[in-house]
Design a protein around this motif. Structure first.
Motif, PDB file in Angstrom:
ATOM      1  N   GLN A  27     -24.264   4.210 -34.455  1.00 38.43           N
ATOM      2  CA  GLN A  27     -24.264   5.491 -33.765  1.00 38.43           C
ATOM      3  C   GLN A  27     -25.625   5.777 -33.138  1.00 38.43           C
ATOM      4  N   TYR A  28     -26.703   5.410 -33.825  1.00 37.30           N
ATOM      5  CA  TYR A  28     -28.036   5.612 -33.261  1.00 37.30           C
ATOM      6  C   TYR A  28     -28.229   4.748 -32.014  1.00 37.30           C
ATOM      7  N   ARG A  29     -27.736   3.525 -32.092  1.00 39.34           N
ATOM      8  CA  ARG A  29     -27.882   2.621 -30.949  1.00 39.34           C
ATOM      9  C   ARG A  29     -27.127   3.163 -29.726  1.00 39.34           C
ATOM     10  N   GLN A  30     -25.930   3.704 -29.968  1.00 43.47           N
ATOM     11  CA  GLN A  30     -25.169   4.245 -28.849  1.00 43.47           C
ATOM     12  C   GLN A  30     -25.761   5.553 -28.343  1.00 43.47           C
ATOM     13  N   LEU A  31     -26.459   6.270 -29.215  1.00 46.17           N
ATOM     14  CA  LEU A  31     -27.178   7.463 -28.773  1.00 46.17           C
ATOM     15  C   LEU A  31     -28.251   7.092 -27.755  1.00 46.17           C
ATOM     16  N   LEU A  32     -28.949   5.971 -27.991  1.00 42.29           N
ATOM     17  CA  LEU A  32     -29.974   5.522 -27.046  1.00 42.29           C
ATOM     18  C   LEU A  32     -29.373   5.315 -25.658  1.00 42.29           C
ATOM     19  N   GLU A  33     -28.228   4.643 -25.602  1.00 40.91           N
ATOM     20  CA  GLU A  33     -27.612   4.366 -24.307  1.00 40.91           C
ATOM     21  C   GLU A  33     -27.139   5.655 -23.640  1.00 40.91           C
ATOM     22  N   ALA A  34     -26.603   6.582 -24.436  1.00 37.26           N
ATOM     23  CA  ALA A  34     -26.141   7.848 -23.874  1.00 37.26           C
ATOM     24  C   ALA A  34     -27.312   8.672 -23.340  1.00 37.26           C
ATOM     25  N   ALA A  35     -28.444   8.658 -24.051  1.00 36.42           N
ATOM     26  CA  ALA A  35     -29.617   9.407 -23.587  1.00 36.42           C
ATOM     27  C   ALA A  35     -30.124   8.850 -22.259  1.00 36.42           C
ATOM     28  N   LEU A  36     -30.123   7.521 -22.126  1.00 32.70           N
ATOM     29  CA  LEU A  36     -30.541   6.909 -20.861  1.00 32.70           C
ATOM     30  C   LEU A  36     -29.566   7.258 -19.739  1.00 32.70           C
ATOM     31  N   ALA A  37     -28.262   7.250 -20.052  1.00 35.30           N
ATOM     32  CA  ALA A  37     -27.261   7.595 -19.042  1.00 35.30           C
ATOM     33  C   ALA A  37     -27.403   9.048 -18.606  1.00 35.30           C
ATOM     34  N   ALA A  38     -27.693   9.938 -19.563  1.00 32.49           N
ATOM     35  CA  ALA A  38     -27.883  11.347 -19.226  1.00 32.49           C
ATOM     36  C   ALA A  38     -29.089  11.528 -18.313  1.00 32.49           C
ATOM     37  N   LYS A  39     -30.167  10.834 -18.629  1.00 35.78           N
ATOM     38  CA  LYS A  39     -31.373  10.956 -17.798  1.00 35.78           C
ATOM     39  C   LYS A  39     -31.113  10.427 -16.390  1.00 35.78           C
ATOM     40  N   ALA A  40     -30.444   9.286 -16.290  1.00 37.39           N
ATOM     41  CA  ALA A  40     -30.190   8.681 -14.982  1.00 37.39           C
ATOM     42  C   ALA A  40     -29.288   9.556 -14.120  1.00 37.39           C
ATOM     43  N   SER A  41     -28.321  10.224 -14.742  1.00 32.79           N
ATOM     44  CA  SER A  41     -27.346  11.010 -13.981  1.00 32.79           C
ATOM     45  C   SER A  41     -27.740  12.472 -13.828  1.00 32.79           C
ATOM     46  N   GLY A  42     -28.904  12.855 -14.359  1.00 31.11           N
ATOM     47  CA  GLY A  42     -29.364  14.224 -14.216  1.00 31.11           C
ATOM     48  C   GLY A  42     -28.598  15.218 -15.073  1.00 31.11           C
ATOM     49  N   ARG A  43     -28.046  14.754 -16.175  1.00 25.45           N
ATOM     50  CA  ARG A  43     -27.295  15.633 -17.066  1.00 25.45           C
ATOM     51  C   ARG A  43     -28.098  15.944 -18.325  1.00 25.45           C
ATOM     52  N   ALA A  44     -27.695  17.005 -18.993  1.00 26.27           N
ATOM     53  CA  ALA A  44     -28.265  17.318 -20.305  1.00 26.27           C
ATOM     54  C   ALA A  44     -27.454  16.595 -21.369  1.00 26.27           C
ATOM     55  N   LEU A  45     -28.134  16.106 -22.376  1.00 28.81           N
ATOM     56  CA  LEU A  45     -27.495  15.368 -23.467  1.00 28.81           C
ATOM     57  C   LEU A  45     -27.073  16.348 -24.555  1.00 28.81           C
ATOM     58  N   VAL A  46     -25.782  16.353 -24.890  1.00 28.80           N
ATOM     59  CA  VAL A  46     -25.312  17.139 -26.027  1.00 28.80           C
ATOM     60  C   VAL A  46     -25.688  16.385 -27.297  1.00 28.80           C
ATOM     61  N   LEU A  47     -26.338  17.058 -28.225  1.00 26.82           N
ATOM     62  CA  LEU A  47     -26.836  16.402 -29.431  1.00 26.82           C
ATOM     63  C   LEU A  47     -25.710  16.303 -30.461  1.00 26.82           C
ATOM     64  N   PRO A  48     -25.198  15.099 -30.685  1.00 28.15           N
ATOM     65  CA  PRO A  48     -24.006  14.944 -31.523  1.00 28.15           C
ATOM     66  C   PRO A  48     -24.353  14.913 -33.005  1.00 28.15           C
ATOM     67  N   PRO A  49     -23.377  15.184 -33.857  1.00 28.66           N
ATOM     68  CA  PRO A  49     -23.571  14.916 -35.284  1.00 28.66           C
ATOM     69  C   PRO A  49     -23.371  13.426 -35.542  1.00 28.66           C
ATOM     70  N   PHE A  50     -23.764  12.989 -36.717  1.00 31.37           N
ATOM     71  CA  PHE A  50     -23.573  11.594 -37.103  1.00 31.37           C
ATOM     72  C   PHE A  50     -22.595  11.536 -38.272  1.00 31.37           C
ATOM     73  N   VAL A  51     -21.642  10.623 -38.171  1.00 27.66           N
ATOM     74  CA  VAL A  51     -20.596  10.485 -39.185  1.00 27.66           C
ATOM     75  C   VAL A  51     -21.022   9.425 -40.198  1.00 27.66           C
ATOM     76  N   LYS A  52     -20.752   9.672 -41.451  1.00 26.88           N
ATOM     77  CA  LYS A  52     -21.171   8.726 -42.488  1.00 26.88           C
ATOM     78  C   LYS A  52     -20.408   7.414 -42.356  1.00 26.88           C
ATOM     79  N   TRP A  53     -20.989   6.367 -42.890  1.00 26.50           N
ATOM     80  CA  TRP A  53     -20.356   5.051 -42.928  1.00 26.50           C
ATOM     81  C   TRP A  53     -19.102   5.140 -43.783  1.00 26.50           C
ATOM     82  N   ASN A  54     -18.071   4.380 -43.414  1.00 23.40           N
ATOM     83  CA  ASN A  54     -16.795   4.533 -44.113  1.00 23.40           C
ATOM     84  C   ASN A  54     -16.842   4.102 -45.579  1.00 23.40           C
ATOM     85  N   ARG A  55     -17.893   3.390 -45.990  1.00 25.33           N
ATOM     86  CA  ARG A  55     -18.018   3.023 -47.402  1.00 25.33           C
ATOM     87  C   ARG A  55     -18.982   3.934 -48.156  1.00 25.33           C
ATOM     88  N   ASP A  56     -19.500   4.925 -47.455  1.00 24.93           N
ATOM     89  CA  ASP A  56     -20.417   5.880 -48.072  1.00 24.93           C
ATOM     90  C   ASP A  56     -19.607   6.844 -48.935  1.00 24.93           C
TER      91      ASP A  56
END
Length: 292
Positions: A27-56
């Motif tokens: 999820q952190y790795r995909q957050l990086l890509e989303a933040a870059l996409a938001a910056k490139a497209s001139g959008r604001a990034l909605v700050l998402p929650p993080f879901v626990k691992w399914n074995r947690d």
């Protein structure tokens, strides 16, 4: 009512990260890509929650953004808005860039954000960034290329972004001027930084006050080779079986850690290892990496 983190006087369009909801690292790795996409497209990034691992086995299902990262620090890279008040029904399209979200994932993300998850909130159409690739091929890899890819969906006030492993092909590499700015902006939440300082002082009493950086590495090999993707040519993977052509040897890992150490200015290295077994019991079972 969404409040824009102070970087712009008027809210631009919004971009919501549609992570695959694997482990937190994914999820952190995909957050990086989303933040870059938001910056490139001139959008604001909605700050998402993080879901626990399914074995947690912990009781909490999701953790808000500010429990993990410093929202104010990230807002210096891209405008941000908190998830509270965000409506999934406003998402006009979910742009897939290497990861195709399912209807079940829509529900999971919506539930984790504590948003309304009725039928209208789950009807956003999945579209594909690759459909713009031909039109954008003349653009150099980086901000201009990603902005071009996302242009067809500018009419939507909010879009989702489901990226996976597109940092290098979209931005020209993992370490570029823009990605370095992002890495510097994605800082852990202040309470985690304070706790880490206490731990460093307790575990490494010789370090505080020296000014030397500390590189902490968690080296994990999985118990079997089932997560080794595709047996053919490609980049080495830590999870590949020693007999696989894509196996990442201990020596190769040591070289990568040494490179990181040098980039940080001859940092001290703390190496934590998970227990290894099965196919990795004979290779990579050293308690340390003497090559570093």
């Amino acid at each position: 009512m969404l409040k824009l983190h102070p970087k712009s006087s008027s809210p631009p369009g919004l971009l919501y990260p549609f992570s695959c909801v694997g482990g937190p690292n994914n999820q952190y790795r995909q957050l990086l890509e989303a933040a870059l996409a938001a910056k490139a497209s001139g959008r604001a990034l909605v700050l998402p929650p993080f879901v626990k691992w399914n074995r947690d086995q912990s009781s909490r299902y999701a953790y808000n953004f500010s429990s993990t990262f410093d929202a104010a620090a990230l807002s210096r890279f891209v405008p941000t808005v908190p998830v509270r008040g965000f409506r999934f029904s406003d998402i006009g399209a979910v742009v897939s860039a290497g990861h195709n979200p399912s209807a079940g994932l829509f529900r999971t993300l919506c539930f984790a954000a504590e948003a309304r998850c009725d039928g209208t909130a789950l009807k956003a159409r999945v579209v594909y960034a690759a459909t713009s690739a031909q039109r954008c091929k003349a653009q150099p890899r980086g901000t201009a290329f990603v902005r071009c890819l996302l242009t067809p969906w500018n009419r939507h006030s909010a879009v989702g972004y489901a990226g996976w492993q597109k940092l290098a092909p979209y931005w020209g590499g993992l370490l570029t001027p823009v990605t370095r700015q992002l890495y510097a902006s994605l800082r852990r939440a202040p309470h985690l930084v304070r706790a880490a300082r206490v731990l460093v002082a307790a575990l490494f009493p010789q370090l505080p006050g020296t000014g030397r950086p500390l590189l902490c590495v968690h080296l994990r090999r999985v118990e079997d080779s089932q997560r080794c993707r595709a047996p053919g040519p490609g980049p080495p993977q830590v999870s590949c079986h020693p007999r696989s052509p894509r196996f990442a040897s201990t020596a190769r890992l040591a070289a990568a850690i040494s490179q990181l150490r040098a980039l940080l200015g001859d940092a001290d290295v703390y190496l934590a290892r998970a227990a290894v077994g099965g196919p990795f019991s004979r290779e990579g079972d050293q308690p340390s990496l003497p090559e570093i």
